[in-house]
Design a protein around this motif. Sequence first.
Motif, PDB file in Angstrom:
ATOM      1  N   GLU A  31       0.818  -1.198   0.000  1.00 14.90           N
ATOM      2  CA  GLU A  31       0.000   0.000   0.000  1.00 14.90           C
ATOM      3  C   GLU A  31       0.859   1.257   0.000  1.00 14.90           C
ATOM      4  N   GLU A  32       0.513   2.198  -0.850  1.00  8.78           N
ATOM      5  CA  GLU A  32       1.221   3.464  -0.917  1.00  8.78           C
ATOM      6  C   GLU A  32       0.449   4.523  -0.121  1.00  8.78           C
ATOM      7  N   PRO A  33       1.136   5.358   0.637  1.00  5.04           N
ATOM      8  CA  PRO A  33       0.429   6.417   1.377  1.00  5.04           C
ATOM      9  C   PRO A  33      -0.130   7.473   0.439  1.00  5.04           C
ATOM     10  N   LEU A  34      -1.180   8.144   0.886  1.00  9.87           N
ATOM     11  CA  LEU A  34      -1.736   9.267   0.130  1.00  9.87           C
ATOM     12  C   LEU A  34      -0.768  10.447   0.116  1.00  9.87           C
ATOM     13  N   LEU A  35       0.015  10.553   1.196  1.00  3.31           N
ATOM     14  CA  LEU A  35       0.870  11.725   1.364  1.00  3.31           C
ATOM     15  C   LEU A  35       2.018  11.373   2.297  1.00  3.31           C
ATOM     16  N   LYS A  36       3.195  11.922   1.998  1.00  2.73           N
ATOM     17  CA  LYS A  36       4.356  11.784   2.862  1.00  2.73           C
ATOM     18  C   LYS A  36       4.959  13.173   3.087  1.00  2.73           C
ATOM     19  N   PHE A  37       5.294  13.473   4.325  1.00  3.76           N
ATOM     20  CA  PHE A  37       5.965  14.744   4.582  1.00  3.76           C
ATOM     21  C   PHE A  37       6.899  14.607   5.783  1.00  3.76           C
ATOM     22  N   ALA A  38       7.906  15.469   5.825  1.00  3.70           N
ATOM     23  CA  ALA A  38       8.883  15.474   6.910  1.00  3.70           C
ATOM     24  C   ALA A  38       8.650  16.686   7.796  1.00  3.70           C
ATOM     25  N   VAL A  39       8.958  16.537   9.097  1.00  2.00           N
ATOM     26  CA  VAL A  39       8.803  17.637  10.044  1.00  2.00           C
ATOM     27  C   VAL A  39      10.114  17.822  10.812  1.00  2.00           C
ATOM     28  N   PHE A  40      10.779  18.964  10.569  1.00  2.00           N
ATOM     29  CA  PHE A  40      11.993  19.344  11.283  1.00  2.00           C
ATOM     30  C   PHE A  40      11.645  20.383  12.351  1.00  2.00           C
ATOM     31  N   SER A  41      12.538  20.542  13.304  1.00  2.00           N
ATOM     32  CA  SER A  41      12.449  21.648  14.248  1.00  2.00           C
ATOM     33  C   SER A  41      13.844  21.950  14.777  1.00  2.00           C
ATOM     34  N   ASP A  42      14.034  23.191  15.224  1.00  2.00           N
ATOM     35  CA  ASP A  42      15.278  23.573  15.892  1.00  2.00           C
ATOM     36  C   ASP A  42      16.499  23.228  15.048  1.00  2.00           C
ATOM     37  N   ARG A 266      19.007  14.533  29.542  1.00  2.00           N
ATOM     38  CA  ARG A 266      19.395  15.843  30.063  1.00  2.00           C
ATOM     39  C   ARG A 266      20.786  16.293  29.604  1.00  2.00           C
ATOM     40  N   ILE A 267      21.360  15.588  28.663  1.00  2.00           N
ATOM     41  CA  ILE A 267      22.685  15.958  28.163  1.00  2.00           C
ATOM     42  C   ILE A 267      22.581  16.249  26.670  1.00  2.00           C
ATOM     43  N   ALA A 268      23.106  17.390  26.240  1.00  2.00           N
ATOM     44  CA  ALA A 268      23.098  17.749  24.821  1.00  2.00           C
ATOM     45  C   ALA A 268      23.998  16.792  24.058  1.00  2.00           C
ATOM     46  N   ASP A 269      23.444  16.187  23.026  1.00  2.00           N
ATOM     47  CA  ASP A 269      24.208  15.246  22.209  1.00  2.00           C
ATOM     48  C   ASP A 269      24.639  15.950  20.925  1.00  2.00           C
ATOM     49  N   HIS A 270      25.904  16.264  20.811  1.00  2.00           N
ATOM     50  CA  HIS A 270      26.426  17.028  19.682  1.00  2.00           C
ATOM     51  C   HIS A 270      26.492  16.198  18.404  1.00  2.00           C
ATOM     52  N   PHE A 271      26.372  14.903  18.530  1.00  2.00           N
ATOM     53  CA  PHE A 271      26.489  14.022  17.368  1.00  2.00           C
ATOM     54  C   PHE A 271      25.147  13.764  16.691  1.00  2.00           C
ATOM     55  N   LYS A 272      24.094  13.666  17.486  1.00  2.00           N
ATOM     56  CA  LYS A 272      22.813  13.209  16.959  1.00  2.00           C
ATOM     57  C   LYS A 272      22.030  14.313  16.257  1.00  2.00           C
ATOM     58  N   SER A 273      21.094  13.876  15.396  1.00  2.00           N
ATOM     59  CA  SER A 273      20.239  14.783  14.627  1.00  2.00           C
ATOM     60  C   SER A 273      18.937  14.059  14.355  1.00  2.00           C
ATOM     61  N   GLU A 274      17.786  14.669  14.742  1.00  2.00           N
ATOM     62  CA  GLU A 274      16.513  13.949  14.732  1.00  2.00           C
ATOM     63  C   GLU A 274      15.380  14.766  14.113  1.00  2.00           C
ATOM     64  N   SER A 275      14.363  14.035  13.639  1.00  2.00           N
ATOM     65  CA  SER A 275      13.124  14.667  13.178  1.00  2.00           C
ATOM     66  C   SER A 275      12.039  13.596  13.122  1.00  2.00           C
ATOM     67  N   ARG A 276      10.905  13.951  12.540  1.00  2.00           N
ATOM     68  CA  ARG A 276       9.808  12.987  12.354  1.00  2.00           C
ATOM     69  C   ARG A 276       9.442  12.928  10.876  1.00  2.00           C
ATOM     70  N   PHE A 277       8.966  11.754  10.467  1.00  2.00           N
ATOM     71  CA  PHE A 277       8.506  11.545   9.091  1.00  2.00           C
ATOM     72  C   PHE A 277       7.095  10.990   9.169  1.00  2.00           C
ATOM     73  N   VAL A 278       6.176  11.597   8.403  1.00  2.00           N
ATOM     74  CA  VAL A 278       4.754  11.269   8.533  1.00  2.00           C
ATOM     75  C   VAL A 278       4.201  10.716   7.223  1.00  2.00           C
ATOM     76  N   GLU A 279       3.421   9.648   7.336  1.00  2.00           N
ATOM     77  CA  GLU A 279       2.731   9.052   6.192  1.00  2.00           C
ATOM     78  C   GLU A 279       1.233   9.056   6.467  1.00  2.00           C
ATOM     79  N   LEU A 280       0.485   9.565   5.511  1.00  2.00           N
ATOM     80  CA  LEU A 280      -0.970   9.638   5.631  1.00  2.00           C
ATOM     81  C   LEU A 280      -1.609   8.579   4.749  1.00  2.00           C
ATOM     82  N   TYR A 281      -2.398   7.699   5.363  1.00  2.00           N
ATOM     83  CA  TYR A 281      -3.172   6.684   4.650  1.00  2.00           C
ATOM     84  C   TYR A 281      -4.656   6.989   4.846  1.00  2.00           C
TER      85      TYR A 281
END
Length: 313
Positions: A31-42, A266-281
């Motif tokens: 099944e293919e999603p109707l929509l895909k989008f990414a959400v970044f912040s900061d 509670r510790i800033a991680d200088h290596f990591k980088s994160e976001s969310r990815f959303v699929e709409l069905y």
Amino acid sequence: MRRYVAAALFTLLMAVLLIPGTGLAGPKQLEEPLLKFAVFSDVHVMDAWSIDHYKSTYKFTHALRDIAPLKPEFLVINGDLSNGRPKDLELVQTINKANGNFKLYPTMGNHEYYYQWENPEWNDNKAKAVFRNVFRLKKLYYDHFEQGAHFIHLSPEQYMDKQKVIGEAAWLSDEQISWFEKTLLSSKAPTFVFLHQPLDKTVGKTDNGVSAVQTNQLLAIAGKHPQVIWFSGHSHVSITAPTEFLQRDNITFVGLGSVYQPIVDRIADHFKSESRFVELYRDRIVIRDRFHHKNSFGETYTIPISDKSLLKP
């Protein structure tokens, strides 16, 4: 004889793979999603030459390149795109155009007002005007529909320049709150709401001074809608923390971590980088953790859609 046995085994294997519910390659997997989008912040892109400039521009560039093969229809950046300088915002546009040229839906964060700490002649109104001009927005807050789903982008409208008590929290005008209520309740479709600062007592680290001043009003409005997914950033709390996905009163609250620098235990991680990815069905919304430093997905959260007839077939 061996050829006939091999052919029979191949036919049997294909039959098993196509049986619904086997967990292998049934209809759900195809099944293919109707929509895909990414959400970044900061993201915190900084044009000034410093270690933070190299770190922020590198991480933002890498995150864009990481999501490009996933082919999202657009990218939301939910506040703190920059550190407030006009050239920071222009650099966001330049990097995006060079690394995927994604259709971009931005909101302001508290850092979009920070240039006033460097330039005494800078103020809230100038910060808002530059943000609108760079991203070609008619207003700071706006909405749009995609495949029948509703997207609402809110923005903080004042910083310490006018009201010192605001601090780093989000302050929304009566006009914006009235617009939000009217806009949200104009449709019963699944609705994604974006505001940089979180609402009090929702996702992690939402104590006084960092969240939304008008939390109670916003929650009361959102609670009238059959299905709201509310995204927030600001705290940098890692998306791996159990506090960053919460459901109550028909509202799903989702923390976004940080592309620039998440905080883990509670510790800033200088290596990591994160976001969310959303699929709409048609029958569900799937939210996936994206770890750009690994070029991989993490946890997956599935939200059933209460009325799938509102979405486009």
